[in-house]
Design a protein around this motif. Structure first.
Motif, PDB file in Angstrom:
ATOM      1  N   ALA A  84       0.666  -0.695  -0.011  1.00 58.57           N
ATOM      2  CA  ALA A  84       0.245  -0.517  -0.161  1.00 58.57           C
ATOM      3  C   ALA A  84       0.983   1.637  -0.202  1.00 58.57           C
ATOM      4  O   ALA A  84       1.458   1.465   0.683  1.00 58.57           O
ATOM      5  CB  ALA A  84      -1.157  -0.006   1.274  1.00 58.57           C
ATOM      6  N   ASP A  85       0.502   2.157  -1.056  1.00 62.71           N
ATOM      7  CA  ASP A  85       1.565   3.161  -0.674  1.00 62.71           C
ATOM      8  C   ASP A  85       0.475   4.769   0.397  1.00 62.71           C
ATOM      9  O   ASP A  85       1.613   5.586   1.046  1.00 62.71           O
ATOM     10  CB  ASP A  85       1.438   3.954  -1.814  1.00 62.71           C
ATOM     11  N   ILE A  86      -0.458   4.708   0.676  1.00 60.13           N
ATOM     12  CA  ILE A  86      -1.824   5.780   1.158  1.00 60.13           C
ATOM     13  C   ILE A  86      -2.031   4.625   1.557  1.00 60.13           C
ATOM     14  O   ILE A  86      -2.856   3.663   1.223  1.00 60.13           O
ATOM     15  CB  ILE A  86      -2.677   6.755  -0.109  1.00 60.13           C
ATOM     16  N   ILE A  87      -2.293   4.525   3.126  1.00 63.57           N
ATOM     17  CA  ILE A  87      -3.669   3.985   3.489  1.00 63.57           C
ATOM     18  C   ILE A  87      -4.415   4.564   4.375  1.00 63.57           C
ATOM     19  O   ILE A  87      -3.937   5.976   5.366  1.00 63.57           O
ATOM     20  CB  ILE A  87      -2.780   2.964   5.225  1.00 63.57           C
ATOM     21  N   THR A  88      -6.460   4.160   4.496  1.00 66.49           N
ATOM     22  CA  THR A  88      -6.849   5.911   4.707  1.00 66.49           C
ATOM     23  C   THR A  88      -7.890   4.627   5.648  1.00 66.49           C
ATOM     24  O   THR A  88      -8.198   3.784   5.372  1.00 66.49           O
ATOM     25  CB  THR A  88      -7.698   5.333   4.002  1.00 66.49           C
ATOM     26  N   VAL A  89      -7.548   5.608   7.261  1.00 65.61           N
ATOM     27  CA  VAL A  89      -9.005   4.861   8.174  1.00 65.61           C
ATOM     28  C   VAL A  89      -9.791   5.564   8.614  1.00 65.61           C
ATOM     29  O   VAL A  89      -9.521   6.851   8.544  1.00 65.61           O
ATOM     30  CB  VAL A  89      -7.792   4.691   9.087  1.00 65.61           C
ATOM     31  N   HIS A  90     -11.193   5.512   8.903  1.00 66.67           N
ATOM     32  CA  HIS A  90     -11.996   5.468   9.173  1.00 66.67           C
ATOM     33  C   HIS A  90     -12.081   5.826  11.318  1.00 66.67           C
ATOM     34  O   HIS A  90     -11.360   5.442  11.998  1.00 66.67           O
ATOM     35  CB  HIS A  90     -12.844   4.587   9.489  1.00 66.67           C
ATOM     36  N   PRO A  91     -12.219   7.167  11.289  1.00 64.99           N
ATOM     37  CA  PRO A  91     -12.127   7.616  12.989  1.00 64.99           C
ATOM     38  C   PRO A  91     -12.788   6.678  13.978  1.00 64.99           C
ATOM     39  O   PRO A  91     -12.388   6.190  14.656  1.00 64.99           O
ATOM     40  CB  PRO A  91     -12.714   8.337  13.441  1.00 64.99           C
ATOM     41  N   GLU A  92     -13.713   6.095  13.355  1.00 65.26           N
ATOM     42  CA  GLU A  92     -14.905   4.900  13.996  1.00 65.26           C
ATOM     43  C   GLU A  92     -14.340   3.878  14.166  1.00 65.26           C
ATOM     44  O   GLU A  92     -14.607   2.880  14.733  1.00 65.26           O
ATOM     45  CB  GLU A  92     -16.552   5.169  13.338  1.00 65.26           C
ATOM     46  N   ALA A  93     -12.682   3.695  12.916  1.00 63.45           N
ATOM     47  CA  ALA A  93     -12.440   2.105  13.488  1.00 63.45           C
ATOM     48  C   ALA A  93     -11.372   1.366  14.447  1.00 63.45           C
ATOM     49  O   ALA A  93     -10.681   0.096  14.489  1.00 63.45           O
ATOM     50  CB  ALA A  93     -11.827   2.288  12.338  1.00 63.45           C
ATOM     51  N   LYS A 109       4.601   5.270   5.616  1.00 59.25           N
ATOM     52  CA  LYS A 109       3.212   5.035   4.254  1.00 59.25           C
ATOM     53  C   LYS A 109       2.227   6.780   4.412  1.00 59.25           C
ATOM     54  O   LYS A 109       2.191   8.160   5.116  1.00 59.25           O
ATOM     55  CB  LYS A 109       2.821   5.090   4.237  1.00 59.25           C
ATOM     56  N   ARG A 110       1.534   7.784   2.903  1.00 60.42           N
ATOM     57  CA  ARG A 110       0.953   8.187   3.482  1.00 60.42           C
ATOM     58  C   ARG A 110      -0.304   7.669   4.223  1.00 60.42           C
ATOM     59  O   ARG A 110      -0.955   7.068   3.865  1.00 60.42           O
ATOM     60  CB  ARG A 110       0.482   8.741   1.607  1.00 60.42           C
ATOM     61  N   ALA A 111      -0.476   8.929   5.310  1.00 63.79           N
ATOM     62  CA  ALA A 111      -2.148   8.452   5.859  1.00 63.79           C
ATOM     63  C   ALA A 111      -2.823   9.300   5.078  1.00 63.79           C
ATOM     64  O   ALA A 111      -2.859   9.907   4.665  1.00 63.79           O
ATOM     65  CB  ALA A 111      -1.823   8.668   7.524  1.00 63.79           C
ATOM     66  N   GLY A 112      -4.661   8.383   5.276  1.00 62.55           N
ATOM     67  CA  GLY A 112      -5.123   8.546   4.975  1.00 62.55           C
ATOM     68  C   GLY A 112      -6.998   8.892   6.096  1.00 62.55           C
ATOM     69  O   GLY A 112      -6.868   8.197   7.254  1.00 62.55           O
ATOM     70  N   VAL A 113      -7.841  10.255   5.907  1.00 63.97           N
ATOM     71  CA  VAL A 113      -9.030   9.892   7.176  1.00 63.97           C
ATOM     72  C   VAL A 113     -10.034   9.595   6.559  1.00 63.97           C
ATOM     73  O   VAL A 113     -10.196  10.999   5.272  1.00 63.97           O
ATOM     74  CB  VAL A 113      -8.409  11.392   8.314  1.00 63.97           C
ATOM     75  N   ALA A 114     -10.297   8.812   6.549  1.00 63.74           N
ATOM     76  CA  ALA A 114     -11.897   8.611   5.650  1.00 63.74           C
ATOM     77  C   ALA A 114     -13.421   8.982   6.572  1.00 63.74           C
ATOM     78  O   ALA A 114     -13.114   8.254   7.918  1.00 63.74           O
ATOM     79  CB  ALA A 114     -12.254   7.254   5.102  1.00 63.74           C
ATOM     80  N   LEU A 115     -14.145   9.903   5.930  1.00 60.91           N
ATOM     81  CA  LEU A 115     -15.315  10.653   7.037  1.00 60.91           C
ATOM     82  C   LEU A 115     -16.699   9.896   6.285  1.00 60.91           C
ATOM     83  O   LEU A 115     -16.673   9.926   4.957  1.00 60.91           O
ATOM     84  CB  LEU A 115     -15.020  11.658   6.888  1.00 60.91           C
ATOM     85  N   ASN A 116     -17.501   9.096   7.514  1.00 68.21           N
ATOM     86  CA  ASN A 116     -18.615   8.444   7.002  1.00 68.21           C
ATOM     87  C   ASN A 116     -19.360   9.546   6.599  1.00 68.21           C
ATOM     88  O   ASN A 116     -19.247  10.895   7.412  1.00 68.21           O
ATOM     89  CB  ASN A 116     -18.924   7.611   7.739  1.00 68.21           C
ATOM     90  N   PRO A 117     -21.294   9.718   5.557  1.00 73.99           N
ATOM     91  CA  PRO A 117     -21.573  10.283   5.866  1.00 73.99           C
ATOM     92  C   PRO A 117     -22.157  11.284   6.944  1.00 73.99           C
ATOM     93  O   PRO A 117     -22.494  12.227   7.019  1.00 73.99           O
ATOM     94  CB  PRO A 117     -23.243   9.510   5.214  1.00 73.99           C
ATOM     95  N   ALA A 118     -21.928  10.649   8.399  1.00 78.95           N
ATOM     96  CA  ALA A 118     -22.538  11.358   9.215  1.00 78.95           C
ATOM     97  C   ALA A 118     -21.281  11.471   9.999  1.00 78.95           C
ATOM     98  O   ALA A 118     -21.917  12.157  11.283  1.00 78.95           O
ATOM     99  CB  ALA A 118     -23.587  10.041   9.678  1.00 78.95           C
ATOM    100  N   THR A 119     -20.125  11.339   9.811  1.00 83.73           N
ATOM    101  CA  THR A 119     -19.579  12.319  10.490  1.00 83.73           C
ATOM    102  C   THR A 119     -18.829  13.351  10.391  1.00 83.73           C
ATOM    103  O   THR A 119     -18.713  13.655   9.003  1.00 83.73           O
ATOM    104  CB  THR A 119     -17.744  11.611   9.843  1.00 83.73           C
ATOM    105  N   PRO A 120     -18.333  14.213  11.183  1.00 88.01           N
ATOM    106  CA  PRO A 120     -18.322  15.582  10.768  1.00 88.01           C
ATOM    107  C   PRO A 120     -17.247  16.029  10.592  1.00 88.01           C
ATOM    108  O   PRO A 120     -15.977  15.165  10.716  1.00 88.01           O
ATOM    109  CB  PRO A 120     -18.589  16.509  12.435  1.00 88.01           C
TER     110      PRO A 120
END
Ligand code: DX5
Ligand code: ZN
Length: 223
Positions: A84-93, A109-120
């Motif tokens: 993986a080059d970019i690894i994206t995680v959800h705050p709820e995970a 690695k490059r780090a990503g933050v994923a936001l669900n529709p209800a996550t501010p």
């Protein structure tokens, strides 16, 4: 900067993933979006690090790995190791988003933050110094082929402001229901990368280049 297109292989033919990867690479993909689902964090199952490792030799394009698994930290090193080059995680995970991002960065690695529709959007402000990518989910995660949720456009605008204010170079990526109709609004709101599964892997393999080109053109027209 032109928009990045990251085809989601969730919509590819899983019986020939290597060939599908080579096809979207040749068709002009900027990154390859890989959706990892555990049947727990999201109601679907996909693939694990072994498949990413097997796919790695098929393209030199960055692997944009979207982890929809919980707890996530335990598996981050395996995905890094697999290519993986970019690894994206959800705050709820996981219990500590900041720690998860630190872990990803510590593995180079490059780090990503994923936001669900209800996550501010505000969650991102607190970890902006560690984020290289912010992923706005414009569907609820778990499945391809869902309808774009319009209310996420406002969140993209808010995140554009947060990212600009940080002065950091951060990819603002949108995932879910992105197609020729929804891409212009997404780009106008400030996104810099489009994930597209069904909109890219549709028709015959010879059509992939055109499918990607259409997204790119729509995006350019929207700026
Ligand atoms: C959904 C995934 C998406 C999905 C997008 O949970 O994160 O990446 O593959 O598929 P489309 O583009 O078909 O909405
Ligand atoms: Zn995804």
């Amino acid at each position: 900067m032109s928009v990045l297109v990251s085809p989601s292989i969730l919509a590819a033919d899983f019986a020939e993933l290597g060939a599908e990867l080579r096809r979207v690479d040749a068709a002009g993909a900027d990154m390859i979006h890989v959706d990892i689902m555990d049947g727990h964090f999201v109601p679907n199952l996909t693939i694990g690090p072994a498949v990413i490792k097997a796919l790695r030799p098929h393209t030199a394009k960055p692997f944009d790995v979207h982890l929809m698994i919980s707890p996530v930290d335990l598996f981050i090193p395996a995905f890094a190791e697999a290519g993986a080059d970019i690894i994206t995680v959800h705050p709820e995970a996981g219990p500590h988003l900041h720690r998860s991002l630190q872990l990803i960065k510590s593995l180079g690695k490059r780090a990503g933050v994923a936001l669900n529709p209800a996550t501010p959007a505000e969650v991102v402000r607190e970890v902006i110094d560690l984020a290289d990518l912010v992923l706005v989910m414009s569907v609820n995660p778990g499945f391809g082929g869902q309808k774009f949720i319009q209310s996420q456009l406002q969140k993209i605008r808010t995140l554009r402001g947060i990212i600009d204010g940080s002065g950091r170079e951060i990819i603002l990526e949108v995932d879910g229901g992105v197609n020729a109709d929804t891409a212009p609004g997404v780009i106008a709101a400030g996104a810099t990368a489009l994930v597209a599964g069904s909109a890219v892997f549709t028709g015959a393999p010879e059509d992939y280049a055109e499918n990607i080109a259409v997204l790119r053109q729509k995006a350019v027209g929207a700026k």
